[in-house]
Design an enzyme around this catalytic site. Structure first.
Site, PDB file in Angstrom:
ATOM      1  N   GLN A 128    -113.738 -53.067  -7.078  1.00 20.14           N
ATOM      2  CA  GLN A 128    -113.594 -54.175  -6.147  1.00 20.14           C
ATOM      3  C   GLN A 128    -112.271 -54.904  -6.304  1.00 20.14           C
ATOM      4  O   GLN A 128    -111.877 -55.681  -5.415  1.00 20.14           O
ATOM      5  CB  GLN A 128    -114.743 -55.165  -6.323  1.00 20.14           C
ATOM      6  CG  GLN A 128    -114.729 -55.919  -7.642  1.00 20.14           C
ATOM      7  CD  GLN A 128    -115.947 -56.784  -7.844  1.00 20.14           C
ATOM      8  OE1 GLN A 128    -117.013 -56.276  -8.159  1.00 20.14           O
ATOM      9  NE2 GLN A 128    -115.807 -58.084  -7.644  1.00 20.14           N
ATOM     10  N   CYS A 134    -118.516 -57.964  -5.006  1.00 18.83           N
ATOM     11  CA  CYS A 134    -119.512 -57.143  -5.702  1.00 18.83           C
ATOM     12  C   CYS A 134    -120.737 -56.881  -4.837  1.00 18.83           C
ATOM     13  O   CYS A 134    -121.331 -55.801  -4.865  1.00 18.83           O
ATOM     14  CB  CYS A 134    -119.927 -57.807  -7.008  1.00 18.83           C
ATOM     15  SG  CYS A 134    -120.681 -59.448  -6.795  1.00 18.83           S
ATOM     16  N   HIS A 268    -123.540 -61.747 -10.162  1.00 14.85           N
ATOM     17  CA  HIS A 268    -122.868 -60.466  -9.939  1.00 14.85           C
ATOM     18  C   HIS A 268    -123.869 -59.459  -9.382  1.00 14.85           C
ATOM     19  O   HIS A 268    -124.991 -59.341  -9.881  1.00 14.85           O
ATOM     20  CB  HIS A 268    -122.295 -59.964 -11.271  1.00 14.85           C
ATOM     21  CG  HIS A 268    -121.455 -58.732 -11.162  1.00 14.85           C
ATOM     22  ND1 HIS A 268    -120.446 -58.580 -10.235  1.00 14.85           N
ATOM     23  CD2 HIS A 268    -121.486 -57.565 -11.869  1.00 14.85           C
ATOM     24  CE1 HIS A 268    -119.879 -57.381 -10.398  1.00 14.85           C
ATOM     25  NE2 HIS A 268    -120.505 -56.761 -11.363  1.00 14.85           N
ATOM     26  N   ASN A 288    -121.525 -50.247 -11.903  1.00 21.36           N
ATOM     27  CA  ASN A 288    -120.741 -51.448 -11.666  1.00 21.36           C
ATOM     28  C   ASN A 288    -119.652 -51.152 -10.638  1.00 21.36           C
ATOM     29  O   ASN A 288    -119.494 -50.007 -10.193  1.00 21.36           O
ATOM     30  CB  ASN A 288    -120.137 -51.939 -12.985  1.00 21.36           C
ATOM     31  CG  ASN A 288    -119.901 -53.439 -13.001  1.00 21.36           C
ATOM     32  OD1 ASN A 288    -119.904 -54.098 -11.966  1.00 21.36           O
ATOM     33  ND2 ASN A 288    -119.690 -53.991 -14.183  1.00 21.36           N
TER      34      ASN A 288
END
Length: 321
Positions: A128, A134, A268, A288
């Site tokens: 990102q 996110c 997140h 992630n």
């Protein structure tokens, strides 16, 4: 005098090691700074983070903790700067209160372990960058998983499409300043989504230019707020979740992550792509959006059923056809 010379040699040696680590860090992550003053400031922050990494890893080497710290792109950031980066994900309970709920079954046929990467249902790890997006990566990951499980086709969907377009009306995300997966799923239900190739990532919010829809969903389901419900849901597909991305996670490198300092306040958005066990410890496999050089090739494992679960049960959901 001899002792003083030896001490000086040790100090010089430590500085050389630190400078060597600093140089390797700058080269690996292509770090550049606006001025010599900024570089000195960042080097001091880096050295403080390096001390934390070394102290933690000494505990790991003794078998006292289950995960290792490492140097990554955040190693010249202060804890406050990392907090500012992650604290753009805002959960508002009313945003998911009307969504249908998935509850754990008392009689489940969920396997003991699953990894959707092994079933061609997870795209490559993405990054990102400096954009607080996110939520869009968690969303596309769940959409990609749904398409793969349902149609046996793995397609990389566009985060930029969501950042630019899912920002008004019923989709009040804030582009690079945070958002929610539930709003993103609302948008894809109403408007559809494009591919990554046709609508590539830019890490800034721009004007919506969606033209060619390749995938659309029928709705979404939230998961009941307990880890068994999440496990049974993940047994069928990847699931979007929110977590408290702590400063310890900032320095994660490998192993099964735990953090007694985290809270249930999530900041997140990530994607659970599986679960398993290692040496008697159950864990989640989490994708992630900080690039493949962070963590375990862009992933981290998180202890399942931990006393402090960093909010992972607070906001779990997935799109449906």
């Amino acid at each position: 005098m001899k002792f003083a010379l030896v001490l000086l040699a040790v100090i010089i040696g430590c500085q050389a090691i630190g400078n060597d680590e600093w140089t390797k860090f700058q080269e690996k992550f292509s770090k550049t700074y606006k001025s010599p003053l900024e570089m000195r400031t960042r080097m001091a922050i880096f050295n403080e983070n390096l001390k934390k990494v070394q102290a933690h890893n000494a505990l790991y080497d003794q078998g006292l903790v289950s995960w290792k710290m490492g140097i990554n792109q955040f190693s010249d950031w202060t804890d406050a700067e990392f907090d500012e980066y992650t604290n753009k994900f805002e959960l508002r309970k009313e945003d998911v209160s009307t969504i249908g709920i998935f509850k754990a079954s008392p009689v489940s046929d969920a396997p003991d372990s699953i990894d959707w990467r092994e079933h061609n249902a997870v795209t490559e790890v993405k990054n990102q960058g400096a954009c607080g997006s996110c939520w869009s990566f968690s969303s596309t990951g769940a959409l990609e998983g749904l398409a793969a499980v349902s149609y046996d086709r793995l397609i990389s969907f566009s985060e930029q499409n969501l950042i630019d377009c899912a920002v008004s009306g019923n989709y009040t995300n804030n582009g690079c300043n945070g958002g929610l997966m539930s709003y993103a799923f609302n948008y894809v239900q109403d408007k559809g989504i494009e591919t990554e190739d046709e609508y590539p990532y830019e890490a800034v919010q721009g004007v919506c230019r969606q033209t060619r829809i390749v995938f659309q969903i029928g709705g979404q389901t939230r998961v009941d707020e307990n880890e068994e419900a999440i496990r049974q849901a993940v047994a069928t597909r990847p699931v979007s979740i929110g977590i408290d991305a702590t400063n310890n996670l900032q320095r994660y490198e490998s192993g099964i992550f735990t953090d007694d300092t985290c809270t249930s306040t999530i900041n997140h958005g990530v994607l659970v792509v599986g679960y398993g066990s290692e040496n008697g410890q159950d864990f989640w496999i989490i994708k992630n959006s900080w690039g493949a050089e962070w963590g375990e090739a862009g992933y981290f494992r998180f202890l399942r059923n931990a006393e402090k679960n960093c909010g992972i049960t607070t906001y779990a959901l997935y799109p449906t056809l």
